[in-house]
Design an enzyme around this catalytic site. Structure first.
Site, PDB file in Angstrom:
ATOM      1  N   LYS A  87       1.052  -1.238   0.089  1.00  0.00           N
ATOM      2  CA  LYS A  87       0.272   0.307   0.053  1.00  0.00           C
ATOM      3  C   LYS A  87       1.187   1.742   0.330  1.00  0.00           C
ATOM      4  O   LYS A  87       1.803   1.061   0.944  1.00  0.00           O
ATOM      5  CB  LYS A  87      -0.954  -0.045   1.143  1.00  0.00           C
ATOM      6  CG  LYS A  87      -1.504   1.217   1.054  1.00  0.00           C
ATOM      7  CD  LYS A  87      -2.026   1.629   2.283  1.00  0.00           C
ATOM      8  CE  LYS A  87      -1.595   2.848   2.942  1.00  0.00           C
ATOM      9  NZ  LYS A  87      -1.474   3.540   2.731  1.00  0.00           N
ATOM     10  N   GLY A 109       7.337   5.736   7.503  1.00  0.00           N
ATOM     11  CA  GLY A 109       6.681   7.013   7.969  1.00  0.00           C
ATOM     12  C   GLY A 109       6.713   7.231   9.504  1.00  0.00           C
ATOM     13  O   GLY A 109       7.923   7.423   9.961  1.00  0.00           O
ATOM     14  N   SER A 110       5.755   7.971   9.887  1.00  0.00           N
ATOM     15  CA  SER A 110       5.972   8.769  11.096  1.00  0.00           C
ATOM     16  C   SER A 110       6.602   8.040  12.034  1.00  0.00           C
ATOM     17  O   SER A 110       5.055   6.829  12.904  1.00  0.00           O
ATOM     18  CB  SER A 110       4.981  10.503  11.521  1.00  0.00           C
ATOM     19  OG  SER A 110       3.620   9.897  11.244  1.00  0.00           O
ATOM     20  N   THR A 111       6.493   8.548  13.407  1.00  0.00           N
ATOM     21  CA  THR A 111       7.007   7.954  14.874  1.00  0.00           C
ATOM     22  C   THR A 111       5.212   7.717  15.578  1.00  0.00           C
ATOM     23  O   THR A 111       4.798   6.875  15.762  1.00  0.00           O
ATOM     24  CB  THR A 111       7.888   8.236  15.821  1.00  0.00           C
ATOM     25  OG1 THR A 111       9.074   8.704  15.589  1.00  0.00           O
ATOM     26  CG2 THR A 111       7.271   7.531  17.166  1.00  0.00           C
ATOM     27  N   THR A 151       2.759   7.744  13.634  1.00  0.00           N
ATOM     28  CA  THR A 151       1.676   6.485  13.122  1.00  0.00           C
ATOM     29  C   THR A 151       2.605   5.459  13.456  1.00  0.00           C
ATOM     30  O   THR A 151       1.284   4.328  13.455  1.00  0.00           O
ATOM     31  CB  THR A 151       1.967   6.683  11.306  1.00  0.00           C
ATOM     32  OG1 THR A 151       1.124   7.934  11.756  1.00  0.00           O
ATOM     33  CG2 THR A 151       0.798   5.641  11.051  1.00  0.00           C
ATOM     34  N   GLY A 152       3.893   5.507  13.907  1.00  0.00           N
ATOM     35  CA  GLY A 152       3.992   3.932  14.058  1.00  0.00           C
ATOM     36  C   GLY A 152       3.722   2.932  15.329  1.00  0.00           C
ATOM     37  O   GLY A 152       3.178   2.327  15.780  1.00  0.00           O
ATOM     38  N   GLU A 178       9.968   1.522  10.160  1.00  0.00           N
ATOM     39  CA  GLU A 178      11.244   2.862  10.345  1.00  0.00           C
ATOM     40  C   GLU A 178      10.333   3.955  10.251  1.00  0.00           C
ATOM     41  O   GLU A 178       9.390   4.273   9.634  1.00  0.00           O
ATOM     42  CB  GLU A 178      11.736   2.971   8.834  1.00  0.00           C
ATOM     43  CG  GLU A 178      12.425   1.508   8.590  1.00  0.00           C
ATOM     44  CD  GLU A 178      13.795   1.294   8.909  1.00  0.00           C
ATOM     45  OE1 GLU A 178      14.095   2.828   9.591  1.00  0.00           O
ATOM     46  OE2 GLU A 178      14.619   0.340   8.763  1.00  0.00           O
TER      47      GLU A 178
END
Ligand code: NAD
Length: 472
Positions: free
Chosen positions: A170, A221-223, A225-226, A243
């Site tokens: 995705k 992606g961003s922290t 969202t992680g 990552e």
């Protein structure tokens, strides 16, 4: 081009999708094209296709899967310029930079294919032989960000497929087009269901991370969202590679070659308009060379050509989306209201065309200011003075992030020694952002979990399976 139909690839065939998602051209802020907005039912079909393809794909030889990566390389080579032109339109980087992204995908296709997964013999005695094998995990859900859509896709699908997994990929809702096209072009290169490519809006990522048919999520992606991904993956104990964000420092020591540091850090901070997880986001310069460095750095950065990607000689384009544009401006507004000194860019940082932001350099703001503490992810960077090496190591480490750091010094041994004191995944001495399919790249602390690339990255797409063979 707005009439061109880009389709999802599910089970090796085109799926136009029953709903639509609009993609914006960041150089104008206007509609570029509409793509499928994957529904839950379509996701289920993609996961189902990947599950059905899994037994057959797992059973193929490692050698034949290495050859399949060669077929991916051939597609990237043959259709590179077409894919690159889609990256320009959806991501905003100029064409030569988009071609660089394709070259990088090619390099990864060949480099990952060359990795081996040997069986480890842990015990070999008259009583028993113990073999540690590496077997695929299953269905991998790959979720990519919008800064380097094709590079990020390659970093995930190549090792996943090589290790014998099947994939549902995705791209970001901001940059799905080049990735959808790559999926179309790869339909004949891989058996149906081995690589499924779906595009969708914000609802799609969470559906994937909670999907019981997906065994591993590889997320970039961003922290923020992680953290959501990790929470959601807990319900089914999915394997994870994360990552995430970074706030990479550069440390320019008193003995550094100033000219080389200026050149390296200009691109370290400004390449891709600063939208790189490992972009240089704060630059600590020794007091004794601060004035010389800052003057040369401001001059060099001012000479970089920021423009719309279709302006012939543009070297750097706009930031990718409106949210990011607003975020960078909010950080700059904070610097203005705090009275920070702008070495470059105060007058010219307004709206030019689409989401173009001209480069900004801020002169020695306090350590607790937003521009120092936050991940700006734009072409704006602070210079910070230091006088003691111990002090600058502490300031470098005083962050939740731990992705990369660069150190600039004439003394490589000193660089190595200081590098080992820094809490991050990669330390570069006298350069920055050099990555390769041959060694791992990943974050410490809240910059991530696990690593991509190298044998370490490949192993992250496997489980161990230990065979204990009792003799006699
Ligand atoms: P983002 O976190 O907003 O989105 C990344 C991806 O996650 C997108 O595909 C998005 O659709 C999806 N997503 C969003 N919400 C989700 C959810 N709840 N569950 C599952 N998926 C979800 O990040 P971005 O803005 O696209 O990318 C910029 C960030 O990525 C920066 O912080 C940057 O540092 C980081 N980044 C890290 C690396 C690295 O290798 N460490 C590389 C590039 C970018």
């Amino acid at each position: 081009l707005p009439d061109q139909r880009f389709t999802m690839t599910i089970d090796g065939v085109a799926v136009p999708g029953s709903e639509e998602l609009a993609v914006t051209d960041p150089s104008t802020g206007d509609l570029f094209v509409r793509v499928p907005d994957c529904t839950r039912d379509e996701l289920d079909r993609a996961v189902d296709a990947a599950r059905r393809a899994l037994p057959g794909w797992k059973a193929t030889s490692y050698r034949s899967r290495q050859e399949s990566l060669g077929r991916i390389a051939a597609v990237l080579e043959k259709h590179g310029d077409e894919i690159a032109s889609l990256i320009v339109k959806e991501q905003g980087k100029p064409f030569p930079a988009a071609q660089g992204e394709i070259r990088s995908g090619l390099r990864w296709s060949r480099g990952i294919a060359a990795l081996e997964l040997p069986v480890r013999v842990a015990e070999d005695t008259p009583e028993r032989r113990v073999e540690v094998h590496r077997v695929p995990i299953g269905v991998v859900g790959a979720i990519a960000p919008w800064n380097y859509p094709i590079v990020q896709a390659c970093w995930k699908i190549l090792p996943a497929i090589l290790a014998g997994n099947t994939v549902v990929l995705k791209p970001s809702p901001y940059t799905p087009v080049a990735t959808l096209r790559l999926g179309e072009l790869l339909r004949d290169a891989l058996p149906p269901g081995v690589l499924n490519v779906i595009s969708g809006s914000d609802r799609l990522g969470p559906w994937m991370t909670e999907h019981p048919g997906i065994d591993k999520i590889s997320f970039t992606g961003s922290t923020a969202t992680g953290r959501l991904v990790m929470r959601s993956a807990a319900a089914t104990l999915k394997r994870l590679t994360l990552e995430l964000g970074g706030n990479d420092a550069a440390i320019v020591l008193a003995d550094a070659d100033i000219e080389k540091a200026v050149e390296g850090l200009t691109w370290g901070a400004m390449r891709n308009a600063g939208q790189i997880c490992s972009a240089t986001k704060r630059i600590y310069v020794h007091d004794s060379i601060y004035d010389r460095f800052s003057e040369a750095f401001a001059r060099r950065v001012a000479s970089v050509r920021f423009d719309r990607p279709d302006a012939g000689d543009a070297e750097v384009g706009p930031v990718q989306n409106e949210t990011q544009f607003d975020r960078v401006h909010a950080i700059l507004a904070d610097s203005r209201s705090e009275g920070h000194v702008f070495l470059l860019g105060e007058a010219a940082s307004g709206f030019d065309s689409g989401y173009l932001i001209r480069p900004v350099i801020i002169d020695n703001p306090p350590d607790d200011s937003r521009i120092v503490v936050e991940e700006q992810f734009g072409p704006v960077v602070p210079l910070l003075r230091f006088s003691e090496v111990g002090e600058v190591i502490d300031r470098t480490n005083a962050t939740q992030y731990g992705l990369g750091v660069s150190i600039w010094s004439a003394d490589l041994d000193r660089g190595r020694e200081l590098g080992m004191a820094i809490e991050c995944g990669t330390v570069w001495i006298n350069e920055t952002q050099y990555v390769s399919p041959d060694f791992p790249f990943g974050g410490h602390k809240q910059s991530g979990m696990g690593a991509e690339n190298g044998i370490e990255g490949l192993l992250a797409y496997t489980e161990t399976q230990t065979l204990v063979l009792r003799r006699g």
